[in-house]
Design an enzyme around this catalytic site. Structure first.
Site, PDB file in Angstrom:
ATOM      1  N   THR A 110      64.965  30.582  52.979  1.00 24.89           N
ATOM      2  CA  THR A 110      64.835  29.568  51.927  1.00 24.89           C
ATOM      3  C   THR A 110      64.953  30.151  50.531  1.00 24.89           C
ATOM      4  O   THR A 110      65.179  29.418  49.570  1.00 24.89           O
ATOM      5  CB  THR A 110      63.472  28.855  52.041  1.00 24.89           C
ATOM      6  OG1 THR A 110      62.417  29.810  51.869  1.00 24.89           O
ATOM      7  CG2 THR A 110      63.330  28.174  53.392  1.00 24.89           C
ATOM      8  N   CYS A 167      57.497  28.999  45.056  1.00 25.00           N
ATOM      9  CA  CYS A 167      57.366  27.738  45.788  1.00 25.00           C
ATOM     10  C   CYS A 167      56.800  26.661  44.863  1.00 25.00           C
ATOM     11  O   CYS A 167      55.814  26.889  44.165  1.00 25.00           O
ATOM     12  CB  CYS A 167      56.438  27.952  46.982  1.00 25.00           C
ATOM     13  SG  CYS A 167      56.041  26.458  47.903  1.00 25.00           S
ATOM     14  N   TYR A 227      25.153  49.043  31.637  1.00 22.67           N
ATOM     15  CA  TYR A 227      25.208  47.596  31.413  1.00 22.67           C
ATOM     16  C   TYR A 227      26.545  47.201  30.781  1.00 22.67           C
ATOM     17  O   TYR A 227      27.160  46.206  31.163  1.00 22.67           O
ATOM     18  CB  TYR A 227      24.039  47.186  30.514  1.00 22.67           C
ATOM     19  CG  TYR A 227      23.879  45.696  30.324  1.00 22.67           C
ATOM     20  CD1 TYR A 227      23.190  44.923  31.254  1.00 22.67           C
ATOM     21  CD2 TYR A 227      24.388  45.052  29.199  1.00 22.67           C
ATOM     22  CE1 TYR A 227      23.023  43.555  31.084  1.00 22.67           C
ATOM     23  CE2 TYR A 227      24.225  43.689  29.007  1.00 22.67           C
ATOM     24  CZ  TYR A 227      23.546  42.945  29.954  1.00 22.67           C
ATOM     25  OH  TYR A 227      23.388  41.591  29.781  1.00 22.67           O
ATOM     26  N   CYS A 238      49.833  28.645  51.668  1.00 24.17           N
ATOM     27  CA  CYS A 238      50.791  27.551  51.465  1.00 24.17           C
ATOM     28  C   CYS A 238      50.771  26.601  52.664  1.00 24.17           C
ATOM     29  O   CYS A 238      50.829  27.042  53.820  1.00 24.17           O
ATOM     30  CB  CYS A 238      52.194  28.105  51.269  1.00 24.17           C
ATOM     31  SG  CYS A 238      53.438  26.830  50.947  1.00 24.17           S
ATOM     32  N   CYS A 244      53.049  25.283  46.591  1.00 28.35           N
ATOM     33  CA  CYS A 244      51.777  26.025  46.529  1.00 28.35           C
ATOM     34  C   CYS A 244      51.586  26.769  45.213  1.00 28.35           C
ATOM     35  O   CYS A 244      50.515  27.317  44.971  1.00 28.35           O
ATOM     36  CB  CYS A 244      51.662  27.002  47.696  1.00 28.35           C
ATOM     37  SG  CYS A 244      52.786  28.428  47.600  1.00 28.35           S
ATOM     38  N   ARG A 300      62.408  32.800  44.446  1.00 30.66           N
ATOM     39  CA  ARG A 300      61.818  31.925  43.444  1.00 30.66           C
ATOM     40  C   ARG A 300      60.472  31.399  43.932  1.00 30.66           C
ATOM     41  O   ARG A 300      60.192  31.370  45.138  1.00 30.66           O
ATOM     42  CB  ARG A 300      62.751  30.745  43.125  1.00 30.66           C
ATOM     43  CG  ARG A 300      62.975  29.790  44.292  1.00 30.66           C
ATOM     44  CD  ARG A 300      63.719  28.542  43.858  1.00 30.66           C
ATOM     45  NE  ARG A 300      63.992  27.645  44.978  1.00 30.66           N
ATOM     46  CZ  ARG A 300      63.111  26.789  45.489  1.00 30.66           C
ATOM     47  NH1 ARG A 300      61.885  26.719  44.984  1.00 30.66           N
ATOM     48  NH2 ARG A 300      63.445  26.010  46.501  1.00 30.66           N
ATOM     49  N   TRP A 319      21.133  53.427  30.749  1.00 30.01           N
ATOM     50  CA  TRP A 319      20.977  51.993  31.003  1.00 30.01           C
ATOM     51  C   TRP A 319      21.985  51.193  30.191  1.00 30.01           C
ATOM     52  O   TRP A 319      22.695  50.335  30.721  1.00 30.01           O
ATOM     53  CB  TRP A 319      19.559  51.538  30.651  1.00 30.01           C
ATOM     54  CG  TRP A 319      19.312  50.083  30.978  1.00 30.01           C
ATOM     55  CD1 TRP A 319      18.777  49.580  32.122  1.00 30.01           C
ATOM     56  CD2 TRP A 319      19.642  48.949  30.145  1.00 30.01           C
ATOM     57  NE1 TRP A 319      18.745  48.192  32.069  1.00 30.01           N
ATOM     58  CE2 TRP A 319      19.271  47.774  30.874  1.00 30.01           C
ATOM     59  CE3 TRP A 319      20.203  48.793  28.884  1.00 30.01           C
ATOM     60  CZ2 TRP A 319      19.442  46.489  30.361  1.00 30.01           C
ATOM     61  CZ3 TRP A 319      20.396  47.512  28.381  1.00 30.01           C
ATOM     62  CH2 TRP A 319      20.007  46.379  29.110  1.00 30.01           C
ATOM     63  N   ASP A 365      15.800  49.708  35.387  1.00 28.45           N
ATOM     64  CA  ASP A 365      15.656  48.387  34.785  1.00 28.45           C
ATOM     65  C   ASP A 365      14.409  47.690  35.331  1.00 28.45           C
ATOM     66  O   ASP A 365      14.220  47.586  36.553  1.00 28.45           O
ATOM     67  CB  ASP A 365      16.905  47.553  35.075  1.00 28.45           C
ATOM     68  CG  ASP A 365      16.865  46.196  34.404  1.00 28.45           C
ATOM     69  OD1 ASP A 365      17.209  46.117  33.225  1.00 28.45           O
ATOM     70  OD2 ASP A 365      16.461  45.232  35.084  1.00 28.45           O
TER      71      ASP A 365
END
Length: 489
Positions: free
Chosen positions: A30, A65, A432, A38, A68, A63, A428, A448
């Site tokens: 295709t 679809c 973070y 899909c 989807c 290319r 710490w 912590d």
């Protein structure tokens, strides 16, 4: 990167959405490529080729679809979490660095020659940086064609194409439709007001949206962000101007409404919104590993899909972390609010927002002030001890001077090292920042206080040393375990 054919084909045959964005299915009979989920009839094995990126599929002559829309799939969790050069490059390309600085700029940020970077990306992804950026431009252009009233020529340059001809040729090649044909299917009512783009950000379910909104709601700053009616709204500082975004979690998508000062900022805005809500994570893999620990199993069963609340601005996150040292969340918000008000009303260099189109009824939000603006504030604007004020000044100066990179493409180990070189920044704070700003999925903060309280609440040891030892079984998802402990606290 090699893909296992049998593993990929089974995912396609079962239409498993967990693999959307991890690879793409190209069907030779295709000439189209799809996401694994899909809904079309499963193609025969002998007609299928699998690609690790949409750009590689396009490079192979396929290319997208129309059913989807594989270009709208969630990003690969691998490129979102990997700390190596390819992972960093993918995050920077997603943020639009190639469009703004070209391949030389991307290579310079990563510390490699253009040739070597192209070789690495082609080996791993089947396409080089130009092809990867081209695929992103096509997706950005499609969104602008279908959701805005912009003229097609304006869209071409806003999406990053060098000419209208290049824009038309690329869209025809990728989508098998010209931009004008794509717009014919859209009525005027489907397209929003000037500067406003509405789109859906896909994610891999489950997503525990409540934990994200709860986290952000407790840390909002006046004029920067807010949580209203189940949506998170904030200002963004983007490469070409300011913007506002409203993010509303849905069952399969997070709905995003962007008000852009400059439509060239669409791609980086989308990338930053995805990072903010951690939408490219693989919650099944994360919860599967953490749920094997009896201490976390019940929480994960009750709240699957908890994400790491991340950031759109690395400097903002670093300042928040420093201000939050040894003070309550409420106290940090008060101090940060005072700093933001002190910046307001200055020149553009001091953080004055660029105008954006018609704001919402709750008032205009701007992004966090620039590093140069914070560095220029007088001592009276900080409202904190002198040592912490000195830390923020040093941090702001390092970012403003380019000595400290807090972008998602930064090298994590180097960032931690440079952060801890600054006065007043220890493990710490550095951890973070790398967790929330740079997206490291394996940060753990055993010292912590909230983490230790959360550990005790789920029956784990509350001492830093014992907790750090126990957390080794949570690698490589310790950041997600940390969020779980904070929730338990």
């Amino acid at each position: 990167m090699e893909l296992d054919f049998e593993h990929c084909y089974r995912a396609v045959d079962s239409r498993d959405p967990r693999f959307d964005g991890c690879f793409y299915t190209a069907v030779r009979t295709t000439g189209i490529y799809c996401r694994p989920s899909c809904p079309a009839v499963t193609p025969k094995r002998e007609n299928v080729t699998f690609y690790v990126s949409a750009a590689a599929a396009q490079r192979g002559g396929f290319r997208a679809c129309r059913r989807c829309r594989p270009d709208a799939a969630p990003g690969s969790p691998e490129w979102d979490t990997r700390a190596d050069t390819v992972g960093r490059a993918m995050r920077l390309i997603g943020d639009g660095v190639v469009d703004r600085e070209g391949v030389p700029g991307l290579a310079a940020r990563l510390g490699y020659t253009e040739r070597h970077l192209n070789r690495m990306l082609t080996t791993e992804l089947g396409a080089g940086p130009l092809a990867l950026a081209r695929a992103q431009r096509a997706q950005t252009a499609r969104i602008l064609v279908e959701t805005t009233r912009l003229g097609l020529a304006d869209i071409a340059f806003a999406a990053g194409f060098g000419s209208v001809r290049q824009f038309n040729d690329t869209m025809l090649e990728v989508y098998a439709r010209s931009p004008s044909q794509m717009r014919e299917k859209q009525s005027a009512s489907d397209r929003g007001e000037a500067g406003v783009v509405s789109l859906r950000l896909a994610y891999r379910p489950p997503l525990h949206a409540g934990s994200l909104l709860e986290f952000f709601a407790g840390r909002t700053l006046p004029g920067v962000d807010e949580v209203v009616d189940g949506a998170y709204r904030r200002g963004l500082v983007l490469p070409h101007g300011n913007a506002e975004v409203v993010l509303t979690p849905g069952e399969r998508w997070v709905h995003a409404t962007l008000r852009l000062g400059d439509v060239r900022d669409l791609a980086p805005a989308v990338a930053r919104c995805r990072r903010l809500f951690d939408l490219d994570a693989d919650p099944v893999a994360v919860d599967g590993l953490l749920g094997a620990d009896p201490a976390l199993g019940a929480a994960i069963a009750a709240e699957p899909g908890v994400r790491v609340p991340r950031a759109v601005d690395g400097f903002e996150m670093a300042v928040r972390a420093v201000v939050g040292q040894q003070v309550s969340v409420a106290g940090a918000r008060t101090t940060l609010g005072r700093m933001i008000r002190a910046v307001g009303g200055g020149s553009p260099a001091l953080g004055e927002p660029t105008p954006i189109p018609q704001t919402t009824a709750t008032g205009q939000l701007t992004g966090f002030p620039a590093a140069s603006a914070i560095a220029a504030l007088p001592d009276s604007a900080f409202g904190m001890p002198a040592a912490r004020r000195a830390t923020i000044r040093a941090l702001a100066e390092a970012v403003a001077d380019g000595k400290l990179d807090l972008d998602p493409g930064a090298d994590r180990a180097e960032t931690v090292a440079r952060l801890t070189e600054l006065p007043g920044i220890g493990p710490w704070t550095a951890g973070y920042v790398t967790m929330r700003a740079i997206g490291d999925p394996d940060v753990f903060l055993p010292t912590d206080l909230a983490a230790r309280r959360g550990a005790e609440a789920v029956g784990l040891p509350g001492t830093a040393k014992a907790l750090a030892t126990h957390a080794e079984r949570w690698r490589p998802w310790r950041s997600y375990a940390l969020i779980r402990l904070w929730r338990a606290a």
